[in-house]
Enzyme design. Structure first.
Site, PDB file in Angstrom:
ATOM      1  N   SER A  17      -1.064   0.242   0.076  1.00  0.00           N
ATOM      2  CA  SER A  17      -0.939   1.168   1.197  1.00  0.00           C
ATOM      3  C   SER A  17       0.435   1.100   1.854  1.00  0.00           C
ATOM      4  O   SER A  17       0.771   1.975   2.663  1.00  0.00           O
ATOM      5  CB  SER A  17      -2.025   0.897   2.246  1.00  0.00           C
ATOM      6  N   LYS A  51      -5.427   0.902  11.654  1.00  0.00           N
ATOM      7  CA  LYS A  51      -3.968   0.747  11.598  1.00  0.00           C
ATOM      8  C   LYS A  51      -3.291   1.467  12.758  1.00  0.00           C
ATOM      9  O   LYS A  51      -2.364   0.937  13.387  1.00  0.00           O
ATOM     10  CB  LYS A  51      -3.446   1.261  10.261  1.00  0.00           C
TER      11      LYS A  51
END
Length: 811
Positions: A655, A698
């Protein structure tokens, strides 16, 4: 910049009141009847329960908290209640081989009746048989047999005595036996007189004596034969009397159990064994005081063989049995043979054979946790054998490990007709599927539980019914419409998708419990949205100590994260930390340095063995992108080193690959990257941004850092456009975005992302095949050409030989 902004309405799917217009509170709707969100699993379970063919046992797969066990117990109990009851099983003594008890099956409820019948039969026999021998007829016949033998023996001795007198001998009985003494003139000869007889007379006397002794031996032999015959006649007489006394009692049971051949055979052998062991019954009346009563639980061993071991009793079951075994060790599953200690010696009999869960579930369903079964070394293999051969035996596992074989019971296995339902995780299922060849043959039905379901109006109604069921079952306050709306939003957050609801009902129930508790403390009439929000906050607070500590380190500068300014070759990446069931996002500084060389892209984490396979793959993808963009007409003369700064526990996942690529492009172009933005998203070799997991966590992690350092209005997070539908952000972030204090951006490609991070267009190839000089890619291309020129000069300086490549090259 604005074109990449995600509208505040897309950052969370709010549950509006008009979506719940079917109720004002959860008390207004019916409680849940059935199961929600698992249509695939429900259909598979219905099929598995309906299939009666061998091998169609069921494995229920799913992560924890999805309600697998609850659903299985409910649906199996429902199906079992409507089925015909299963039969009883008894173990009986094997008169032909005492070490191999026999198993007999009876209709449900008749096992106890059979056991009681046999107890009453034994009790009756212990009274009837002794009485039969108390009558005068038995004694007369027995005396007649004895007197007949005595008379015959007396006649034999009288004949011998007469013959002895005729031969000149007197027959005398002494303590040492019968002797023949010679006589003369009616008087016994003394030893001196005998010696003075002529030799011929002595020889004649000796010959006569031998004949008399032979006659006497023949008489004794005949006597023993007569005594044996008399004993046989007495035994036959006693058997005849015993059969006469016991026969009607046994015959009554023979007629009652005439439809069960194994019991008929048993009763016939039972009667034979009684007649062969009459002595134990003759004293039974004295021992019991001639009282008729059921057999005690602990009977004398001499009568134990005549009892019945009611092994499995299904008389109280409303249908076929459903057995849930929480402790799936070997003996709990497959039964055991118990022993008792007597005078430092162990003994057992067929009455001490105890059933296991598989015997109690015979004819029905056995529900087990796969992890527990696999934890016992022998339980799994024994379960497979039982299902494969459709037999359930009782055998102590200790017998298999004795150095010297010992005598023990070998009970006859009972025929097995059971459907086993294993409940386990996907990891266990696929491990067994690929490594155990028997598993596919024995567990052909997979019931797969999902962790999410569509957020449709029908499912919203069922979610509300589910909350109602919990409130009614636990006596909790009901939820208002606003409180229910927050529960639904929490369900979408757990699912990680705006269009989904979580089916991890254990976690949903926790918030229902805790929100109701806060409402109770405030004496509220209903559970409102404020109570749900407080329950969620308190739940987070109990688990986020590590998150707060990391935030402190960032705020203090111990962990270096910039939320303002611009830096060349430095990007704020994002990743998720899992800690005891709680996950949160945190930023990490990703840096890249580039210089002339042929090392390609070097992953420092990989060289330090701190990189997982997926992360290493993501880094290798960067070289493919750079080569495709900038090395079509020239070599990629580049060495680029990338790393996560201040990361000491390893990194996995791809990611951060887009953030790593942005850092390399910044380093090559010399254009600084805005530190007020954080980036997440993976990238492929064509520069397309790919979706990632944990987008909500996040964004929230970087927001907390920015809030701690001070929101400026320029801060934000860049995510893949595909992850917009996954966002279920906190209301605090929505308010900040609405006020212009924080932003969320979504991009589809590296070109869009680098423009967002630098404020300079990425650049497109012109008709001349070159990028615009003032674009990001134009400056990158220029730098790479300079590297190639420098490498060319270096090669000429080495006599035309190329410089050796970096040994750590990954590109």
């Amino acid at each position: 910049m604005d074109k990449y902004k995600v509208p505040v309405g897309n950052l969370k799917r709010v549950c509006h009141s008009n979506e719940l217009d079917f109720c004002e509170t959860t008390a207004d709707i019916e409680p849940l009847d059935g199961f929600i969100g698992q249509d695939r699993a429900v259909r598979a379970m219905q099929f598995g329960l309906a299939m009666k063919a061998p091998g169609y046992n069921i494995f229920v797969v799913g992560p924890p908290g999805t309600g697998k066990s609850t659903y299985v117990q409910a649906i199996v109990s429902q199906v079992a209640a409507g089925a015909p009851r299963s039969g009883d099983w008894c173990y009986i003594y094997n008169f032909a081989d005492k070490d191999r008890p026999l198993a007999v099956s009876l209709p449900p409820g008749e096992g106890r009746g059979f056991k009681k019948d046999m107890e009453e039969l034994l009790s009756d026999l212990k009274v009837t048989i002794p009485k039969a021998f108390e009558g005068g007829d038995y004694e007369n016949k027995k005396d007649a047999i004895v007197q007949s033998v005595n008379q015959k023996m007396t006649n034999y001795f009288l004949d011998i005595e007469a013959e002895a007198q005729e031969a000149g001998f007197d027959m005398k009985r002494t303590p040492n036996g019968i002797i023949f003494v010679p006589i003369k003139d009616g008087k016994p000869l003394s030893p001196e007189d005998y010696e003075n007889l002529p030799a011929q007379d002595r020889r004649e006397l000796e010959e006569k004596g031998r004949r008399l002794h032979k006659k006497l031996d023949e008489a004794f032999h005949t006597g023993r034969a007569l005594e044996k015959k008399a004993s046989e006649e007495i035994a036959a007489l006693e058997k005849q009397i015993a059969v006469f006394a016991a026969g009607p009692l046994v015959q009554r049971l023979l007629e009652k159990y005439n439809d069960f051949p194994s019991i008929v055979d048993y009763l016939r052998m039972y009667l034979v064994d009684i007649t062969n062991n009459l002595e134990i019954f003759k004293g039974a009346a004295v021992a019991s005081g001639q009282a008729r009563s059921p057999m005690p639980v602990e009977e004398t061993d001499i009568f134990a063989r005549y009892n019945v071991n009611l092994f499995v009793n299904n008389e109280k079951n409303g249908g076929v049995p459903v057995v849930i075994e929480p402790s799936s060790n070997y003996y709990n599953l497959f039964g055991k043979i118990e022993y008792k200690s007597q005078m430092l010696a162990l003994s057992t009999d067929f009455l001490m054979i105890k059933p296991g869960a598989i015997h109690r579930a015979n004819g029905g369903y056995l529900i087990l946790q796969a992890k527990d079964v696999l934890s016992d070394p022998l339980a799994w293999d024994t379960l497979k054998k039982a299902l494969k051969y459709r037999q359930a035996a009782v055998e102590n596992i200790g017998e298999q490990y004795r150095l010297v074989p010992t005598v023990t019971l070998r009970p006859e296995p009972i025929s097995l007709d059971v459907k086993v339902i294993l409940i386990g995780s996907p990891q266990i299922y696929y491990l067994l599927y690929h490594l155990d060849e028997d598993f596919q043959k024995l567990f052909k039905v997979k019931v797969d539980f999902d962790t999410e379901m569509p957020r449709t109006p029908e499912n919203l109604r069922q979610y509300a019914s589910f909350v109602n069921s919990v409130c009614q079952r636990e006596g909790l306050k009901h939820f208002s419409r606003d409180g229910l709306a927050r529960i639904i939003e929490y369900g979408s957050r757990l699912a990680g998708r705006q269009g989904k609801l979580s089916t991890r009902f254990n976690e949903v129930i926790e918030i229902v419990y805790e929100a109701a508790a806060w409402a109770q403390l405030e004496s509220a009439a209903y559970v409102e949205s404020s109570h749900v929000e407080k329950a969620i906050r308190e739940k987070v607070y109990r688990s986020n100590r590590l998150e707060e500590r990391i935030q402190e380190f960032i705020t203090e500068g111990t962990i270096m994260i910039d939320t303002s300014g611009e830096v060349v070759g430095q990007v704020n990446g994002l990743y998720v930390i899992e800690s005891g069931g709680y996950s949160f996002g945190r930023p990490s500084r990703i840096t890249a340095t580039t210089y002339m060389g042929r090392g390609g892209v070097v992953n420092i984490e990989r060289e330090a063995r701190m990189s997982g396979n997926i992360h290493s793959k993501g880094v290798l993808t960067l070289a493919g992108y750079l080569g495709g963009k900038f090395a079509q007409e020239k070599p990629l003369g580049l060495t680029a080193q990338i790393t996560f700064e201040q990361l000491y526990d390893g990194v996995e996942g791809d990611s951060a690959s887009s953030a790593e690529l942005y850092a390399i492009l910044s380093s090559l172009s010399g254009i600084p990257v805005k530190q007020n933005l954080a980036v997440t998203g993976s990238v492929n070799q064509f520069g397309e941004i790919q979706p990632i997991g944990g987008a909500t966590e996040k964004i929230e992690g970087f927001f907390e850092v920015c809030k701690a350092k001070g929101l400026t209005g320029a801060q934000g997070v860049v995510i893949p456009v595909q992850n917009v539908d996954d966002l279920m952000l906190k209301d605090e972030i929505l308010e900040a975005v609405e006020k212009g204090q924080f932003q969320v951006y979504a991009v589809k490609s590296i070109e869009e992302g680098i423009e967002l991070l630098t404020g300079i267009p990425a650049g497109e190839v012109g008709e001349d095949g070159a990028y615009p000089e003032d674009s990001v890619f134009g400056r990158v291309d220029k730098k790479l050409r300079e590297f190639n020129e420098g490498l060319g000069k270096t090669d000429k300086g080495n006599g035309g030989k190329k410089a050796e490549s970096c040994t750590t090259c990954q590109g």
